[in-house]
Design a protein around this motif. Structure first.
Motif, PDB file in Angstrom:
ATOM      1  N   ILE A   1       0.880  -1.128   0.104  1.00 48.69           N
ATOM      2  CA  ILE A   1      -0.091  -0.101  -0.105  1.00 48.69           C
ATOM      3  C   ILE A   1       0.734   1.354   0.088  1.00 48.69           C
ATOM      4  O   ILE A   1       0.427   2.000  -0.457  1.00 48.69           O
ATOM      5  N   TYR A   2       2.179   1.205   0.582  1.00 50.48           N
ATOM      6  CA  TYR A   2       3.127   2.361   0.435  1.00 50.48           C
ATOM      7  C   TYR A   2       3.386   2.490  -0.922  1.00 50.48           C
ATOM      8  O   TYR A   2       3.648   3.731  -1.346  1.00 50.48           O
ATOM      9  N   TRP A   3       3.596   1.528  -1.896  1.00 47.39           N
ATOM     10  CA  TRP A   3       3.919   1.631  -3.203  1.00 47.39           C
ATOM     11  C   TRP A   3       2.582   2.298  -3.903  1.00 47.39           C
ATOM     12  O   TRP A   3       2.760   3.138  -4.727  1.00 47.39           O
ATOM     13  N   ALA A   4       1.497   1.801  -3.523  1.00 52.41           N
ATOM     14  CA  ALA A   4       0.259   2.139  -4.202  1.00 52.41           C
ATOM     15  C   ALA A   4       0.020   3.733  -4.011  1.00 52.41           C
ATOM     16  O   ALA A   4      -0.381   4.346  -4.976  1.00 52.41           O
TER      17      ALA A   4
ATOM     18  N   ALA B   1     -12.565  17.396  -5.835  1.00 54.53           N
ATOM     19  CA  ALA B   1     -12.427  16.139  -5.071  1.00 54.53           C
ATOM     20  C   ALA B   1     -11.185  15.537  -5.426  1.00 54.53           C
ATOM     21  O   ALA B   1     -10.607  15.046  -4.689  1.00 54.53           O
ATOM     22  N   ILE B   2     -10.605  15.470  -6.713  1.00 50.94           N
ATOM     23  CA  ILE B   2      -9.446  14.762  -7.261  1.00 50.94           C
ATOM     24  C   ILE B   2      -8.183  15.665  -6.485  1.00 50.94           C
ATOM     25  O   ILE B   2      -7.187  15.077  -5.884  1.00 50.94           O
ATOM     26  N   LYS B   3      -8.366  16.761  -6.386  1.00 49.74           N
ATOM     27  CA  LYS B   3      -7.173  17.827  -5.775  1.00 49.74           C
ATOM     28  C   LYS B   3      -7.196  17.323  -4.374  1.00 49.74           C
ATOM     29  O   LYS B   3      -5.980  17.522  -3.812  1.00 49.74           O
ATOM     30  N   GLU B   4      -8.461  17.403  -3.746  1.00 55.04           N
ATOM     31  CA  GLU B   4      -8.293  17.343  -2.150  1.00 55.04           C
ATOM     32  C   GLU B   4      -7.902  15.881  -1.832  1.00 55.04           C
ATOM     33  O   GLU B   4      -7.214  15.777  -0.934  1.00 55.04           O
TER      34      GLU B   4
ATOM     35  N   ASP C   1      -3.860  15.628  -2.179  1.00 54.52           N
ATOM     36  CA  ASP C   1      -3.433  16.342  -0.979  1.00 54.52           C
ATOM     37  C   ASP C   1      -3.535  15.388   0.379  1.00 54.52           C
ATOM     38  O   ASP C   1      -2.644  15.087   1.162  1.00 54.52           O
ATOM     39  N   GLN C   2      -4.714  14.835   0.310  1.00 53.06           N
ATOM     40  CA  GLN C   2      -4.914  13.510   1.331  1.00 53.06           C
ATOM     41  C   GLN C   2      -3.788  12.528   1.160  1.00 53.06           C
ATOM     42  O   GLN C   2      -3.473  12.165   2.009  1.00 53.06           O
ATOM     43  N   THR C   3      -3.754  12.138  -0.025  1.00 48.65           N
ATOM     44  CA  THR C   3      -2.995  10.794  -0.008  1.00 48.65           C
ATOM     45  C   THR C   3      -1.472  11.356   0.100  1.00 48.65           C
ATOM     46  O   THR C   3      -0.572  10.355   0.647  1.00 48.65           O
ATOM     47  N   ILE C   4      -1.091  12.459  -0.193  1.00 44.96           N
ATOM     48  CA  ILE C   4       0.197  13.004   0.211  1.00 44.96           C
ATOM     49  C   ILE C   4       0.562  12.548   1.907  1.00 44.96           C
ATOM     50  O   ILE C   4       1.352  12.280   2.369  1.00 44.96           O
ATOM     51  N   VAL C   5      -0.551  13.124   2.611  1.00 44.91           N
ATOM     52  CA  VAL C   5      -0.530  12.829   4.048  1.00 44.91           C
ATOM     53  C   VAL C   5      -0.523  11.422   4.251  1.00 44.91           C
ATOM     54  O   VAL C   5      -0.136  11.087   5.416  1.00 44.91           O
ATOM     55  N   GLN C   6      -1.322  10.477   3.605  1.00 42.93           N
ATOM     56  CA  GLN C   6      -1.472   9.180   3.779  1.00 42.93           C
ATOM     57  C   GLN C   6      -0.250   8.552   3.716  1.00 42.93           C
ATOM     58  O   GLN C   6       0.150   7.549   4.529  1.00 42.93           O
ATOM     59  N   VAL C   7       0.661   9.098   3.058  1.00 38.18           N
ATOM     60  CA  VAL C   7       1.868   8.483   2.679  1.00 38.18           C
ATOM     61  C   VAL C   7       2.850   8.634   3.745  1.00 38.18           C
ATOM     62  O   VAL C   7       3.424   7.739   4.263  1.00 38.18           O
ATOM     63  N   ALA C   8       2.692   9.983   4.376  1.00 42.02           N
ATOM     64  CA  ALA C   8       3.514  10.238   5.759  1.00 42.02           C
ATOM     65  C   ALA C   8       2.906   9.303   6.892  1.00 42.02           C
ATOM     66  O   ALA C   8       3.617   8.723   7.423  1.00 42.02           O
ATOM     67  N   ARG C   9       1.581   9.237   6.568  1.00 37.55           N
ATOM     68  CA  ARG C   9       1.026   8.514   8.069  1.00 37.55           C
ATOM     69  C   ARG C   9       1.358   7.084   7.957  1.00 37.55           C
ATOM     70  O   ARG C   9       1.881   6.512   8.811  1.00 37.55           O
ATOM     71  N   LEU C  10       1.685   6.587   6.457  1.00 37.89           N
ATOM     72  CA  LEU C  10       2.262   5.178   6.354  1.00 37.89           C
ATOM     73  C   LEU C  10       3.664   5.040   6.890  1.00 37.89           C
ATOM     74  O   LEU C  10       4.070   3.943   7.432  1.00 37.89           O
TER      75      LEU C  10
ATOM     76  N   LEU D   1      -0.485   6.833  -6.957  1.00 41.00           N
ATOM     77  CA  LEU D   1      -1.536   7.644  -6.738  1.00 41.00           C
ATOM     78  C   LEU D   1      -0.923   9.006  -6.861  1.00 41.00           C
ATOM     79  O   LEU D   1      -1.813   9.935  -7.456  1.00 41.00           O
ATOM     80  N   VAL D   2      -0.091   9.331  -5.872  1.00 42.16           N
ATOM     81  CA  VAL D   2       0.354  10.492  -6.003  1.00 42.16           C
ATOM     82  C   VAL D   2       0.882  11.312  -7.374  1.00 42.16           C
ATOM     83  O   VAL D   2       0.548  12.112  -7.556  1.00 42.16           O
ATOM     84  N   HIS D   3       1.267  10.168  -8.174  1.00 41.09           N
ATOM     85  CA  HIS D   3       1.728  10.526  -9.612  1.00 41.09           C
ATOM     86  C   HIS D   3       0.435  10.348 -10.554  1.00 41.09           C
ATOM     87  O   HIS D   3       0.252  11.059 -11.709  1.00 41.09           O
ATOM     88  N   ALA D   4      -0.583   9.677 -10.354  1.00 39.74           N
ATOM     89  CA  ALA D   4      -1.562   9.257 -11.146  1.00 39.74           C
ATOM     90  C   ALA D   4      -2.655  10.327 -11.063  1.00 39.74           C
ATOM     91  O   ALA D   4      -3.564  10.751 -11.866  1.00 39.74           O
ATOM     92  N   LEU D   5      -2.966  10.994  -9.687  1.00 40.62           N
ATOM     93  CA  LEU D   5      -3.994  11.726  -9.483  1.00 40.62           C
ATOM     94  C   LEU D   5      -3.943  13.034 -10.212  1.00 40.62           C
ATOM     95  O   LEU D   5      -5.054  13.405 -10.852  1.00 40.62           O
ATOM     96  N   PRO D   6      -2.782  13.623 -10.365  1.00 42.03           N
ATOM     97  CA  PRO D   6      -2.686  15.015 -11.429  1.00 42.03           C
ATOM     98  C   PRO D   6      -3.246  14.798 -12.755  1.00 42.03           C
ATOM     99  O   PRO D   6      -3.950  15.515 -13.260  1.00 42.03           O
ATOM    100  N   LYS D   7      -3.037  13.681 -13.328  1.00 48.56           N
ATOM    101  CA  LYS D   7      -3.459  13.193 -14.659  1.00 48.56           C
ATOM    102  C   LYS D   7      -4.969  13.145 -14.770  1.00 48.56           C
ATOM    103  O   LYS D   7      -5.540  13.808 -15.437  1.00 48.56           O
ATOM    104  N   MET D   8      -5.506  12.506 -13.739  1.00 51.11           N
ATOM    105  CA  MET D   8      -6.908  12.452 -13.704  1.00 51.11           C
ATOM    106  C   MET D   8      -7.398  13.975 -13.428  1.00 51.11           C
ATOM    107  O   MET D   8      -8.528  14.371 -14.137  1.00 51.11           O
ATOM    108  N   PHE D   9      -6.980  14.647 -12.679  1.00 49.49           N
ATOM    109  CA  PHE D   9      -7.285  16.287 -12.334  1.00 49.49           C
ATOM    110  C   PHE D   9      -7.097  16.992 -13.725  1.00 49.49           C
ATOM    111  O   PHE D   9      -8.213  17.531 -14.212  1.00 49.49           O
ATOM    112  N   GLU D  10      -6.368  16.800 -14.504  1.00 48.93           N
ATOM    113  CA  GLU D  10      -5.835  17.516 -15.836  1.00 48.93           C
ATOM    114  C   GLU D  10      -7.093  16.871 -16.865  1.00 48.93           C
ATOM    115  O   GLU D  10      -7.404  17.650 -17.664  1.00 48.93           O
TER     116      GLU D  10
END
Length: 194
Positions: free
Chosen positions: A37-40, A63-66, A69-78, A44-53
């Motif tokens: 899940i750490y890899w995943a 929702a994608i932008k938020e 931001d949340q995924t970046i926090v989740q990486v740190a939480r992991l 996602l941090v790299h895939a979400l900007p493409k979805m946003f665009e």
């Protein structure tokens, strides 16, 4: 009348040969799941900007932008979870997430920009959310069994965030987006018929 063979007898499946670095305990399985899940989450941090665009609906873009931001926090939480169990944060390729992200990429390539693509993006994003919910739920269960209380609390926090993200995507799709995609499809059929 011939007796029906047992399903197991009919199967062509064979026992899986274990690798040399096989998980030998629930703790090993827990740590392997964290690496996946750490890899995943990094992917996602790299895939979400493409979805946003590629999204056009403002609520979906927000929702994608938020969630990025949340995924970046989740990486740190992991990373906190790894530290809480005395392990170094390490990523191991997650085949499931890789497949889900490839499918999302295909959906964007195979849909026309607008509401139809937005509906496809939501579909792909919800598949990712469901995978994450299953993973975080399982890891939380392992943490509970292993009496890893800090890890459990951190994992449950992320699980709650993933559930909220999934609900938000459903709301966006249900309130207007799917209807707009249907309307766009109907208009395209009328134009093609002329």
């Amino acid at each position: 009348m011939e007796k029906k063979k047992n399903v197991a007898e009919k199967s062509t499946a064979k026992k899986v040969q274990a690798k040399s670095d096989v998980a030998k305990s629930l703790y090993d399985l827990f740590e392997d799941g964290l690496k996946d899940i750490y890899w995943a989450e990094h992917a996602l941090v790299h895939a979400l900007p493409k979805m946003f665009e590629n999204a056009t609906d403002n609520k979906l873009k927000t929702a994608i932008k938020e969630h990025l931001d949340q995924t970046i926090v989740q990486v740190a939480r992991l990373e906190e979870v790894f530290a809480s169990i005395g392990s170094k944060a390490e990523a191991k390729k997650c085949d499931a997430m890789e497949g889900l992200l490839k499918e999302g990429e295909s959906i964007m390539q195979e849909t026309e920009a607008g509401a139809v693509r937005d509906a496809g993006i939501i579909s792909a994003a919800q598949k990712v959310e469901h995978y994450e919910m299953a993973t975080y739920g399982t890891l939380a269960a392992y943490a509970k069994t292993l009496n890893e209380r800090t890890a459990l609390n951190l994992l449950l926090k992320t699980l709650g965030e993933e559930k909220k993200a999934d609900c938000l995507l459903s709301t966006i799709a249900d309130t207007t987006l799917n209807s707009q995609a249907m309307s766009d499809s109907f208009q395209a059929k009328k134009i093609n018929a002329v």
